[in-house]
Design an enzyme around this catalytic site. Structure first.
Site, PDB file in Angstrom:
ATOM      1  N   ARG A  56      -0.396  -6.247 -20.539  1.00 42.25           N
ATOM      2  CA  ARG A  56      -1.121  -5.528 -19.487  1.00 42.25           C
ATOM      3  C   ARG A  56      -2.528  -6.085 -19.287  1.00 42.25           C
ATOM      4  O   ARG A  56      -3.118  -5.975 -18.221  1.00 42.25           O
ATOM      5  CB  ARG A  56      -1.156  -4.028 -19.841  1.00 42.25           C
ATOM      6  CG  ARG A  56      -2.081  -3.208 -18.986  1.00 42.25           C
ATOM      7  CD  ARG A  56      -1.731  -1.733 -18.938  1.00 42.25           C
ATOM      8  NE  ARG A  56      -1.498  -1.089 -20.204  1.00 42.25           N
ATOM      9  CZ  ARG A  56      -2.428  -0.814 -21.129  1.00 42.25           C
ATOM     10  NH1 ARG A  56      -3.691  -1.157 -20.925  1.00 42.25           N
ATOM     11  NH2 ARG A  56      -2.100  -0.199 -22.238  1.00 42.25           N
ATOM     12  N   TYR A 109      -8.991  -3.415   8.203  1.00 42.66           N
ATOM     13  CA  TYR A 109      -7.550  -3.165   8.032  1.00 42.66           C
ATOM     14  C   TYR A 109      -7.299  -1.653   7.988  1.00 42.66           C
ATOM     15  O   TYR A 109      -7.916  -0.934   7.189  1.00 42.66           O
ATOM     16  CB  TYR A 109      -7.143  -3.857   6.721  1.00 42.66           C
ATOM     17  CG  TYR A 109      -5.754  -3.648   6.231  1.00 42.66           C
ATOM     18  CD1 TYR A 109      -4.660  -3.988   7.007  1.00 42.66           C
ATOM     19  CD2 TYR A 109      -5.537  -3.135   4.953  1.00 42.66           C
ATOM     20  CE1 TYR A 109      -3.371  -3.804   6.521  1.00 42.66           C
ATOM     21  CE2 TYR A 109      -4.260  -2.964   4.455  1.00 42.66           C
ATOM     22  CZ  TYR A 109      -3.177  -3.298   5.256  1.00 42.66           C
ATOM     23  OH  TYR A 109      -1.916  -3.117   4.769  1.00 42.66           O
ATOM     24  N   ASP A 180     -13.437  -8.144   2.784  1.00 35.62           N
ATOM     25  CA  ASP A 180     -12.009  -8.479   2.733  1.00 35.62           C
ATOM     26  C   ASP A 180     -11.873  -9.866   3.357  1.00 35.62           C
ATOM     27  O   ASP A 180     -12.109 -10.045   4.554  1.00 35.62           O
ATOM     28  CB  ASP A 180     -11.198  -7.423   3.507  1.00 35.62           C
ATOM     29  CG  ASP A 180      -9.689  -7.692   3.449  1.00 35.62           C
ATOM     30  OD1 ASP A 180      -9.302  -8.878   3.388  1.00 35.62           O
ATOM     31  OD2 ASP A 180      -8.906  -6.721   3.492  1.00 35.62           O
ATOM     32  N   LYS A 205      -0.682 -12.639   1.452  1.00 32.65           N
ATOM     33  CA  LYS A 205      -0.625 -13.384   2.721  1.00 32.65           C
ATOM     34  C   LYS A 205      -0.630 -14.895   2.451  1.00 32.65           C
ATOM     35  O   LYS A 205       0.344 -15.429   1.960  1.00 32.65           O
ATOM     36  CB  LYS A 205      -1.789 -12.956   3.618  1.00 32.65           C
ATOM     37  CG  LYS A 205      -1.995 -11.441   3.701  1.00 32.65           C
ATOM     38  CD  LYS A 205      -0.946 -10.772   4.567  1.00 32.65           C
ATOM     39  CE  LYS A 205      -1.253  -9.322   4.815  1.00 32.65           C
ATOM     40  NZ  LYS A 205      -0.439  -8.360   4.104  1.00 32.65           N
TER      41      LYS A 205
HETATM   42  C1  LIG Z   1      -6.804  -7.782   5.990  1.00 36.33           C
HETATM   43  C2  LIG Z   1      -5.839  -7.161   5.025  1.00 36.33           C
HETATM   44  N1  LIG Z   1      -6.296  -6.682   3.860  1.00 36.33           N
HETATM   45  C3  LIG Z   1      -5.479  -6.102   2.961  1.00 36.33           C
HETATM   46  C4  LIG Z   1      -4.127  -5.980   3.208  1.00 36.33           C
HETATM   47  C5  LIG Z   1      -3.253  -5.284   2.201  1.00 36.33           C
HETATM   48  O1  LIG Z   1      -2.492  -6.180   1.477  1.00 36.33           O
HETATM   49  P1  LIG Z   1      -1.142  -5.742   0.749  1.00 36.33           P
HETATM   50  O2  LIG Z   1      -0.118  -5.615   1.827  1.00 36.33           O
HETATM   51  O3  LIG Z   1      -0.899  -6.842  -0.227  1.00 36.33           O
HETATM   52  O4  LIG Z   1      -1.394  -4.440   0.079  1.00 36.33           O
HETATM   53  C6  LIG Z   1      -3.597  -6.481   4.393  1.00 36.33           C
HETATM   54  C7  LIG Z   1      -2.152  -6.376   4.681  1.00 36.33           C
HETATM   55  O5  LIG Z   1      -1.710  -6.541   5.800  1.00 36.33           O
HETATM   56  C8  LIG Z   1      -4.482  -7.073   5.341  1.00 36.33           C
HETATM   57  O6  LIG Z   1      -4.038  -7.527   6.524  1.00 36.33           O
END
Ligand SMILES: Cc1ncc(COP(=O)(O)O)c(C=O)c1O
Length: 389
Positions: A56, A109, A180, A205
């Site tokens: 972990r 997001y 982000d 992504k």
């Molecule tokens: C800009 C952005 N941040 C965070 C996330 C969240 O990622 P996850 O789907 O791995 O939780 C996404 C998912 O689409 C995203 O587009």
């Protein structure tokens, strides 16, 4: 050494003969030769060093990926999480505190708002959204603001922000600025180098790049990096060896995948902007995109995302029919993989500040994959007839 070259050589076995790629460590228990060795390793962990004591807490495979992401993000520390959303919530849990105040960019997001409603507000954190400008941010900060959270470019229609200016204001007020960085995925922009305190990514992504692993990453320097790591340990967050291995493999081709995504998306953006029924194509690389000059200054290139805004007269059902007739574009949300995707999106619903989006035509986000550009263009071209009234 350039980032692109480093990403090919990081975390490879050193002693020969060797496999090209590192071994995958899958474990819960870690065993030791002697009690002394076990104590030594635990002592290293207690003094803040990374140690191999329990699955972990990380393994050589996850540690290698953390180091590679730190190279990508120009950071001292990286913490892996099981998803991008887990990364976002780790940062909120580490930096926000009951009774304090956080400021969040309106163009983030959408699920960030779910965290705000589900626990930040009930927990007693005051939340304001801002329009991404330094001017508005300045009016919202107060003595108890404990975090500024943003995402550049914004989700869905890619609003640009002056990140160095936001970072300068945040530093003057001693408030951590969190970015982000999923859009750029480190290869196109590094928030810490522009003055931010924390950069997080949905590794799901472009880092992974093949739509087969969920992954989050949080990168920071010095004391903040250690606090994030400690909170992640407290919460018991961890990533399996196979997923870490796949993400490490994704990093090897990140630069060349991104270049092809950009080539295809820019080519398609030019073509789409000339098609009937299109009001505009949202894509930071387009000269008419608001904030295009900031994008040119702070980013080294484009990715595979663009959003088509149709004329207001185009009904949403016609866009749906057009999407149903596409053969090379899957219908799905998680961009960044090698494949092309189309997703109708509701920008108005993803914003909290007053905005004009409800009055505007329907939007369709495309993630342009690595297929040949001419095939993608031909596919869109044959489906376009479904837009006719
Ligand atoms: C800009 C952005 N941040 C965070 C996330 C969240 O990622 P996850 O789907 O791995 O939780 C996404 C998912 O689409 C995203 O587009």
């Amino acid at each position: 050494m350039t980032l692109q070259t480093d990403l090919l050589h990081l975390a490879r076995p050193q002693s020969m003969p060797a496999s090209v790629n590192p071994a995958v460590v899958r474990t819960s228990t870690v065993t030791f030769e002697t009690i002394e060795q076990m104590r030594e390793e635990k002592q290293r962990m207690a003094s803040g060093e990374r140690a191999f004591t329990y699955g972990r807490r990380g393994t050589p495979t996850t540690h290698s990926l953390e180091d590679a992401i730190s190279r990508l993000e120009s950071s001292e520390y990286t913490q892996l999480l099981p998803s991008g959303v887990a990364a976002i919530n780790l940062v909120f849990l580490t930096l926000a505190r009951p009774g304090a105040h956080v400021v969040i960019a309106d163009s983030v997001y959408q699920p960030v708002r779910r965290s705000v409603e589900a626990w930040l507000k009930p927990w007693g954190v005051r939340v304001d959204y801002f329009d991404g400008s330094v001017e508005q941010l300045g009016t919202l900060l107060s003595d108890d603001t404990c975090m500024i959270y943003t995402e550049v470019p914004g989700s869905l229609v890619y609003e640009m922000q002056d990140l160095p200016a936001l970072a300068q204001l945040a530093r003057q007020r001693d408030i951590p600025l969190v970015v982000d960085n999923t859009w750029a995925s480190g290869i196109l922009m590094q928030p810490l180098a522009l003055g931010a305190s924390v950069s997080l990514m949905a590794g799901t992504k472009y880092v992974v790049g093949h739509s087969d692993v969920m992954l989050g990453t949080v990168s920071a320097n010095a004391e903040l990096g250690l606090r994030l790591r400690e909170m992640s340990m407290v919460l018991g967050q961890c990533v399996g060896g196979d997923d870490a291995y796949l993400a490490l493999r994704g990093l090897r081709t990140l630069a060349c995948r991104m270049a092809t995504h950009a080539h295809n998306a820019e080519g398609l953006g030019d073509w789409l902007a000339r098609q009937p029924h299109v009001a505009r194509v949202h894509q930071p690389s387009r000269p008419e995109h608001p904030g295009h000059e900031l994008w040119r200054r702070d980013f080294s290139g484009s990715n595979g995302l663009l959003t088509i805004e149709f004329d207001a007269a185009v009904e949403r059902q016609r866009v749906d029919a057009m999407v149903n007739h596409l053969t090379l574009f899957g219908i799905g949300s998680s961009w960044g993989g090698y494949e092309s995707l189309a997703l109708p999106c509701d920008v108005a619903a993803a914003r909290s500040l007053p905005n004009p989006w409800a009055e505007r035509g329907p939007c369709l986000r495309l993630h342009v994959g690595l297929e040949d550009l001419s095939d993608l263009q031909a596919d869109l071209s044959q489906a376009w007839r479904m837009l006719a009234p």
